[in-house]
Each structure stands twice: as structure tokens, then as C-alpha cells.
Design a protein around this motif. Structure first.
Motif, PDB file in Angstrom:
ATOM      1  N   GLU A 104       0.849  -1.190   0.000  1.00  0.00           N
ATOM      2  CA  GLU A 104       0.000   0.000   0.000  1.00  0.00           C
ATOM      3  C   GLU A 104       0.889   1.246   0.000  1.00  0.00           C
ATOM      4  OE1 GLU A 104      -3.112   0.885  -0.336  1.00  0.00           O
ATOM      5  OE2 GLU A 104      -3.782  -1.162  -0.633  1.00  0.00           O
ATOM      6  N   SER A 105       0.298   2.376  -0.237  1.00  0.00           N
ATOM      7  CA  SER A 105       1.039   3.636  -0.265  1.00  0.00           C
ATOM      8  C   SER A 105       1.636   3.954   1.090  1.00  0.00           C
ATOM      9  CB  SER A 105       0.108   4.784  -0.673  1.00  0.00           C
ATOM     10  OG  SER A 105      -0.374   4.591  -1.974  1.00  0.00           O
ATOM     11  N   CYS A 106       2.768   4.672   1.068  1.00  0.00           N
ATOM     12  CA  CYS A 106       3.365   5.225   2.278  1.00  0.00           C
ATOM     13  C   CYS A 106       4.097   6.508   1.887  1.00  0.00           C
ATOM     14  CB  CYS A 106       4.286   4.238   2.981  1.00  0.00           C
ATOM     15  SG  CYS A 106       5.820   3.896   2.123  1.00  0.00           S
ATOM     16  N   ILE A 107       4.439   7.301   2.879  1.00  0.00           N
ATOM     17  CA  ILE A 107       5.157   8.551   2.633  1.00  0.00           C
ATOM     18  C   ILE A 107       6.430   8.545   3.466  1.00  0.00           C
ATOM     19  CG2 ILE A 107       5.091  11.071   2.814  1.00  0.00           C
ATOM     20  CD1 ILE A 107       2.076  10.949   2.421  1.00  0.00           C
ATOM     21  N   VAL A 108       7.553   8.766   2.808  1.00  0.00           N
ATOM     22  CA  VAL A 108       8.849   8.840   3.481  1.00  0.00           C
ATOM     23  C   VAL A 108       9.062  10.280   3.929  1.00  0.00           C
ATOM     24  CG1 VAL A 108      11.328   8.452   3.250  1.00  0.00           C
ATOM     25  CG2 VAL A 108       9.710   6.964   2.022  1.00  0.00           C
ATOM     26  N   MET A 109       9.394  10.431   5.216  1.00  0.00           N
ATOM     27  CA  MET A 109       9.535  11.754   5.836  1.00  0.00           C
ATOM     28  C   MET A 109      10.893  11.857   6.528  1.00  0.00           C
ATOM     29  SD  MET A 109       6.330  13.108   5.510  1.00  0.00           S
ATOM     30  CE  MET A 109       6.306  14.408   6.740  1.00  0.00           C
ATOM     31  N   GLN A 110      11.221  13.070   6.962  1.00  0.00           N
ATOM     32  CA  GLN A 110      12.364  13.304   7.847  1.00  0.00           C
ATOM     33  C   GLN A 110      11.892  14.168   9.004  1.00  0.00           C
ATOM     34  OE1 GLN A 110      15.357  15.161   5.409  1.00  0.00           O
ATOM     35  NE2 GLN A 110      16.366  13.218   5.018  1.00  0.00           N
ATOM     36  N   ASP A 111      12.410  13.875  10.211  1.00  0.00           N
ATOM     37  CA  ASP A 111      12.059  14.693  11.367  1.00  0.00           C
ATOM     38  C   ASP A 111      12.863  15.989  11.366  1.00  0.00           C
ATOM     39  OD1 ASP A 111      14.585  14.223  12.574  1.00  0.00           O
ATOM     40  OD2 ASP A 111      13.789  12.860  14.092  1.00  0.00           O
ATOM     41  N   VAL A 112      12.807  16.736  12.436  1.00  0.00           N
ATOM     42  CA  VAL A 112      13.422  18.063  12.498  1.00  0.00           C
ATOM     43  C   VAL A 112      14.948  18.044  12.440  1.00  0.00           C
ATOM     44  CG1 VAL A 112      11.463  19.153  13.652  1.00  0.00           C
ATOM     45  CG2 VAL A 112      13.275  18.100  15.029  1.00  0.00           C
ATOM     46  N   GLU A 113      15.564  16.870  12.594  1.00  0.00           N
ATOM     47  CA  GLU A 113      17.020  16.761  12.445  1.00  0.00           C
ATOM     48  C   GLU A 113      17.420  15.843  11.297  1.00  0.00           C
ATOM     49  OE1 GLU A 113      19.553  16.129  15.775  1.00  0.00           O
ATOM     50  OE2 GLU A 113      18.948  18.006  16.718  1.00  0.00           O
ATOM     51  N   GLY A 114      16.453  15.494  10.440  1.00  0.00           N
ATOM     52  CA  GLY A 114      16.781  14.710   9.263  1.00  0.00           C
ATOM     53  C   GLY A 114      16.699  13.203   9.422  1.00  0.00           C
ATOM     54  N   ASN A 115      16.218  12.713  10.564  1.00  0.00           N
ATOM     55  CA  ASN A 115      16.035  11.268  10.742  1.00  0.00           C
ATOM     56  C   ASN A 115      14.844  10.792   9.922  1.00  0.00           C
ATOM     57  OD1 ASN A 115      18.082  10.844  12.866  1.00  0.00           O
ATOM     58  ND2 ASN A 115      16.736  12.193  14.031  1.00  0.00           N
TER      59      ASN A 115
END
Length: 144
Positions: free
Chosen positions: A128-139
Motif C-alpha cells: 500500500e502507499s506510504c510517505i517517506v519523511m524526515q524529522d526536524v534533524e533529518g532522521n
């Protein structure tokens, strides 16, 4: 030998409290109260030697079900892709356009908190669909 059922997830970062408070917002977690004898975490920090100030922060699931998150300051910056990342289970049980709409709405909320949307992975024959993100420090983390 008994099995261990609880884990703590530890993040290396430059600004532990900033990253911890971001994850509190993402997951609905809470920061701990300052230790006895201190009114605020600022008071705690002021009591420490300068090199130990702001060295760590933690947050936990208020229901006690999810793992504690611990954030520790390290001198080096992030230089490579995470080998382990969190999947934030936003779209569990949803499929197709309904799932993608929920993921995109959560992505927009987190971007307003300082996250960065990296890419949208659309559903295929296996996933299924997902979205790759980064937190406020790039993790890296995924909205799943």
C-alpha cells in the motif's frame, strides 16, 4: 530465561529536547515532569555543569503501551541514511485513495511542525502507499 517485552528507542541528535518535543507531537507522547526539587527542566539544566546541560531528553506514551523514546546529544551530525527507522502507522486498515488522503493529511500536519516530506510511494501489486519523511534533524521515518 524470561523474555524481555519492553524496549526504549534511542535517537542520537544535536538538540535532544527539540527532537523529543517534535516526536511528542507526532505520537501524542508526553515529556516527563522535572525531577523532585525542580520546577522546570530549565532549572534542572542550570543545576548541571555546562557540558552536561541539554544532553538528553525523553518522552513516553501516556497510556504506557508504546516504547519510551530517549534522545541523547552526540557531537557528530547525521551523515547517512538511518539503518533503523520508525513507521508511524497512520493509515492502518485503509487502502487506495482513502489511505493516501489520510497519509497526505498527516504529512501536512507534520510538515507544519518542522518535518520534511521526502517522497510518496504509491501502492503497487504488493504494498500500500506510504510517505517517506524526515524529522526536524533529518532522521527518516515513514507514514504507513
Amino acid at each position: 530465561m524470561p523474555s524481555i517485552k519492553q524496549v526504549q528507542i534511542t535517537f542520537d541528535c544535536a538538540e535532544p529536547e527539540r527532537v523529543a518535543r517534535f516526536w511528542c507531537e507526532v505520537l501524542g507522547y508526553v515529556a516527563p515532569s522535572p525531577p523532585d526539587g525542580f520546577a522546570t527542566w530549565d532549572d534542572v539544566n542550570l543545576s548541571l555543569p555546562p557540558e552536561e546541560r541539554d544532553a538528553w531528553f525523553a518522552c513516553s506514551d501516556p497510556s504506557g503501551v508504546g516504547p519510551r523514546l530517549f534522545f541523547q546529544r552526540v557531537p557528530e551530525g547525521k551523515v547517512a541514511k538511518n539503518r533503523v527507522h520508525l513507521d508511524v502507522r497512520t493509515g492502518t486498515g485503509l487502502v487506495g485513495d482513502e489511505r493516501l488522503a489520510v497519509l497526505e493529511a498527516e504529512s501536512a500536519r507534520l510538515v507544519a511542525l518542522g518535518a520534511v516530506q521526502q517522497r510518496v510511494l504509491l501502492a503497487d501489486e504488493e504494498n500500500e502507499s506510504c510517505i517517506v519523511m524526515q524529522d526536524v534533524e533529518g532522521n527518516e521515518f515513514c507514514l504507513d
